[in-house]
Design an enzyme around this catalytic site. Structure first.
Site, short mmCIF file in Angstrom:
data_model
loop_
_atom_site.label_atom_id
_atom_site.label_comp_id
_atom_site.label_asym_id
_atom_site.label_seq_id
_atom_site.Cartn_x
_atom_site.Cartn_y
_atom_site.Cartn_z
N LYS A 164 -8.49 6.04 -1.69
CA LYS A 164 -8.16 5.36 -2.95
C LYS A 164 -8.69 6.18 -4.11
O LYS A 164 -9.89 6.31 -4.29
CB LYS A 164 -8.78 3.96 -2.96
CG LYS A 164 -8.10 3.05 -1.97
CD LYS A 164 -8.80 1.72 -1.82
CE LYS A 164 -8.53 1.17 -0.44
NZ LYS A 164 -9.57 1.44 0.55
N TRP B 168 -3.23 4.91 -3.96
CA TRP B 168 -3.48 5.36 -2.59
C TRP B 168 -2.93 6.75 -2.36
O TRP B 168 -1.83 7.09 -2.79
CB TRP B 168 -2.80 4.40 -1.60
CG TRP B 168 -3.52 3.11 -1.45
CD1 TRP B 168 -4.66 2.73 -2.11
CD2 TRP B 168 -3.17 2.03 -0.60
NE1 TRP B 168 -5.03 1.47 -1.72
CE2 TRP B 168 -4.13 1.02 -0.79
CE3 TRP B 168 -2.13 1.81 0.31
CZ2 TRP B 168 -4.10 -0.19 -0.11
CZ3 TRP B 168 -2.10 0.62 0.99
CH2 TRP B 168 -3.07 -0.39 0.78
N THR C 258 -9.21 -2.15 23.72
CA THR C 258 -8.95 -1.23 22.61
C THR C 258 -10.17 -0.35 22.43
O THR C 258 -11.29 -0.77 22.73
CB THR C 258 -8.70 -1.98 21.29
OG1 THR C 258 -9.87 -2.75 21.02
CG2 THR C 258 -7.52 -2.89 21.37
N GLU D 204 -2.41 -3.34 21.52
CA GLU D 204 -2.06 -4.76 21.36
C GLU D 204 -0.56 -5.00 21.47
O GLU D 204 -0.10 -6.14 21.43
CB GLU D 204 -2.52 -5.25 19.97
CG GLU D 204 -4.04 -5.41 19.83
CD GLU D 204 -4.73 -4.14 19.38
OE1 GLU D 204 -4.16 -3.04 19.56
OE2 GLU D 204 -5.86 -4.25 18.84
P1 AMP Z 1 -4.36 2.43 20.11
O1 AMP Z 1 -4.27 1.00 20.30
O2 AMP Z 1 -5.72 2.99 20.42
O3 AMP Z 1 -3.29 3.16 20.84
O4 AMP Z 1 -4.16 2.74 18.55
C1 AMP Z 1 -3.08 2.23 17.84
C2 AMP Z 1 -3.04 2.87 16.49
O5 AMP Z 1 -2.74 4.26 16.60
C3 AMP Z 1 -1.97 2.34 15.57
O6 AMP Z 1 -2.33 1.13 14.97
C4 AMP Z 1 -1.82 3.48 14.58
O7 AMP Z 1 -2.84 3.46 13.61
C5 AMP Z 1 -2.03 4.69 15.45
N1 AMP Z 1 -0.72 5.25 15.85
C6 AMP Z 1 -0.05 5.09 17.00
N2 AMP Z 1 1.10 5.80 16.99
C7 AMP Z 1 1.18 6.41 15.79
C8 AMP Z 1 2.13 7.26 15.15
N3 AMP Z 1 3.23 7.68 15.76
N4 AMP Z 1 1.87 7.65 13.88
C9 AMP Z 1 0.75 7.27 13.23
N5 AMP Z 1 -0.18 6.48 13.78
C10 AMP Z 1 0.02 6.05 15.04
#
Ligand code: AMP
Length: 547
Positions: free
Chosen positions: A444, A449, A186, A331
């Site tokens: 906040k 929120w 990640t 994940e």
């Molecule tokens: P990653 O593991 O780096 O791909 O990041 C995952 C995170 O990206 C998620 O937990 C979200 O916070 C954000 N994310 C992924 N897809 C979306 C989406 N369509 N809208 C808003 N946030 C997203």
């Protein structure tokens, strides 16, 4: 009583064998980093993946060993995916946009035995090789004529030399489907990166579910161009989904600018694509300013960050391209939810359908989700109440590689394990989930929120705004108040007052940003997402007007 069906393990090698046997002539086209277009078929891909597997076996790679890649989307990268995974190894895709020190840390943490790289990344390899003692060979993904003349990297190998003369069939081992097949760290904005270790079973199940019509909806009639990199959660599964459905794949290599992408979309009759919102900005700008249209492009998956409704609208209304908004995480392999219309939405006016498209969507079969409050209790699915989003399912992590970060799961009253996503969301009565924020990005104000995503989506709908980010700024009375940070479109002009007025009537008055700051660029992370941590750092000495 046990069922009497065969017990065949779900393995990624069987995806490749399926494509080789049933779609041997379907093409895989790549723009190489060498500059030219390379064209071959699923049959060729299977033959060369077998050759690579022989080469790696001879070099001593055993089941469970990690082989890393630092590469763009291309056919050699895909062969390496299938060679390493098929032979029982673990393909570890590394994001080249990370800092070299972080890359070296990841290589050492994963204990990679070999690392295959595109020539673009030779300077990174030269910088880290001496710090990665476990790596037995650095494989340059090119032929002999393109090999670097002189390099300080010891154990530099040539990809094409390794494959030359090797048999084009490999006896792919029938291993336990729960064995590891791929490793992806990640991006980790705080602390060390953590590895999500996918299994053959999770990868094949994810590909099955993702290919379905109301998920990504891919078919053998599609020509799929994954803009999302193969180092960003396996290009969202597309190399595996492509084999499962027998689709044509088109790999853009390193050329991700609007012009290069557009040319490839047209010449390869691309029907389907996938990427994060920021990559589409360049393409839409290029197509718009040159008055171009797409001849075959019909659908694109957009995810990784919230896709602004203005972008969904532009794709639909100006170019006839359906945006499929999806949400997921490293994940989660990555796909969790996807937004598609249900029958009851089909006859609604376009404006009401937009409300559905803008949400992150319904869970795929295989993903269970819920929202909970601070006390851990489940919250109602009413589309209004927001809480922490938790998921479970066969392609969701249960632990990070080497147990890094401890046990990430939460257990409910029934003893079921859930993975807390770190996202805050609502879920409506039809099961459509909408992300309000990353929990650490939520603003906040006076104990309530404010959703930064909602404020950004509205700002981006202004014709002068190219990019928008909203962050919370400390406030003596309200705790935090929103600040809108904007990148203007080239040549466009807009004032702070006009942007603040643009929110009028669209949101509760107290959500309106207290101020607007114009910047040249918003910092982006390694996967093209806005880096709010960096932005908050940039504005740490800023004070809101009147404070
Ligand atoms: P990653 O593991 O780096 O791909 O990041 C995952 C995170 O990206 C998620 O937990 C979200 O916070 C954000 N994310 C992924 N897809 C979306 C989406 N369509 N809208 C808003 N946030 C997203």
């Amino acid at each position: 009583m046990q069922g009497l069906m065969m017990d065949m393990p779900l393995l990624v090698s069987s995806l490749l064998q399926h494509a080789e046997r049933h779609y041997p002539e379907v093409e895989i086209v790549s723009r190489r980093v060498e500059g030219d277009i390379h064209r071959y078929t699923w049959r060729d891909c299977a033959h060369r993946a077998a050759q690579m597997a022989h080469a790696l076996s001879q070099a001593g790679v055993k089941q469970g060993d990690r082989v890393a890649t630092l590469a763009w989307n291309g056919y050699r990268h895909m062969e390496t995916y299938y060679a390493v995974g098929g032979m029982g190894g673990v393909i570890h895709t590394i994001n080249p946009r990370l800092h070299p020190e972080q890359i070296a840390w990841i290589v050492n943490h994963a204990e990679d035995s070999f690392l295959a790289f595109d020539l673009t990344f030779l300077p990174i390899i030269e910088g880290i090789a001496a710090h990665c003692p476990n790596v037995k060979g650095w494989i340059a993904m090119c032929d002999r004529t393109h090999m670097p003349a002189a390099s300080k990297v010891a154990n530099l190998l040539c990809y094409e030399d390794l494959l030359a003369g090797k048999p084009t069939a490999f006896d792919w081992p029938q291993i336990d489907e729960r064995s590891a097949v791929a490793l992806c760290y990640t991006s980790g904005t705080t602390g060390n990166p953590k590895g999500a270790l996918y299994s053959h079973r999770s990868t094949v199940l994810h590909a099955y579910a993702s290919a379905l019509p109301d998920a990504m909806g891919c078919s053998t009639r599609d020509s799929i161009l994954p803009v999302v990199p193969m180092f960003h959660v396996n290009a969202w599964g597309l190399p595996y989904i492509g084999a499962l459905v027998g689709a044509k794949l088109v790999f853009p290599g390193a050329a991700l600018d609007g012009k290069s992408l557009y040319e490839l979309f047209e010449s390869e009759k691309v029907t389907y694509s996938a990427g994060v919102p920021t990559v589409w900005l360049g393409l839409l700008q290029y197509v718009g300013s040159n008055n171009l249209k797409f001849s075959t492009f019909k659908r694109t998956v957009i995810g990784g960050s919230a896709c602004p409704p203005a972008m969904i609208k532009a794709f639909r209304e100006q170019y006839g391209v359906d945006v499929i908004h999806a949400w997921g995480m490293t994940e989660m392999s990555p796909l969790g939810t996807i937004s598609r219309l249900m029958s009851k939405h089909v006859d609604l006016p376009e404006a009401e359908q937009m409300n559905v498209y803008a949400k992150q969507g319904k869970a795929l079969f295989g993903v269970d989700m819920k929202i909970t409050g601070d006390d851990g209790q489940d919250l109602p699915w009413d589309g209004k109440t927001y809480g922490d989003l938790l998921v479970r399912g066969p392609w969701v992590v249960k632990s990070y590689f080497k147990g890094e970060g401890g046990d990430p799961l939460r257990t409910d009253a029934q003893g079921r394990s859930w993975f807390p996503t770190g996202d805050v969301a609502t879920i409506d009565g039809d099961g459509y989930m909408q992300i309000t924020d990353r929990s650490k990005d939520v603003i906040k104000s006076g104990g309530e929120w404010i959703s930064s995503i909602d404020l950004e989506n509205l700002a981006i709908a202004h014709p002068a705004v190219a990019q928008a980010a909203v962050i919370g700024i400390a406030h003596p009375k309200w705790d935090e108040r929103p600040l809108l940070v904007v990148v203007k479109k080239p040549g466009a002009n807009v004032t702070r007052e006009e942007l603040i007025a643009f929110y009028e009537g669209k949101i509760a008055k107290w959500w309106t940003p207290d101020d607007v700051q114009f910047v040249e660029a918003i910092p982006l992370g390694a996967t093209g997402k806005m880096l709010k941590t960096r932005l908050r750092e940039q504005f740490k000495d800023y004070t809101l007007p009147g404070v």
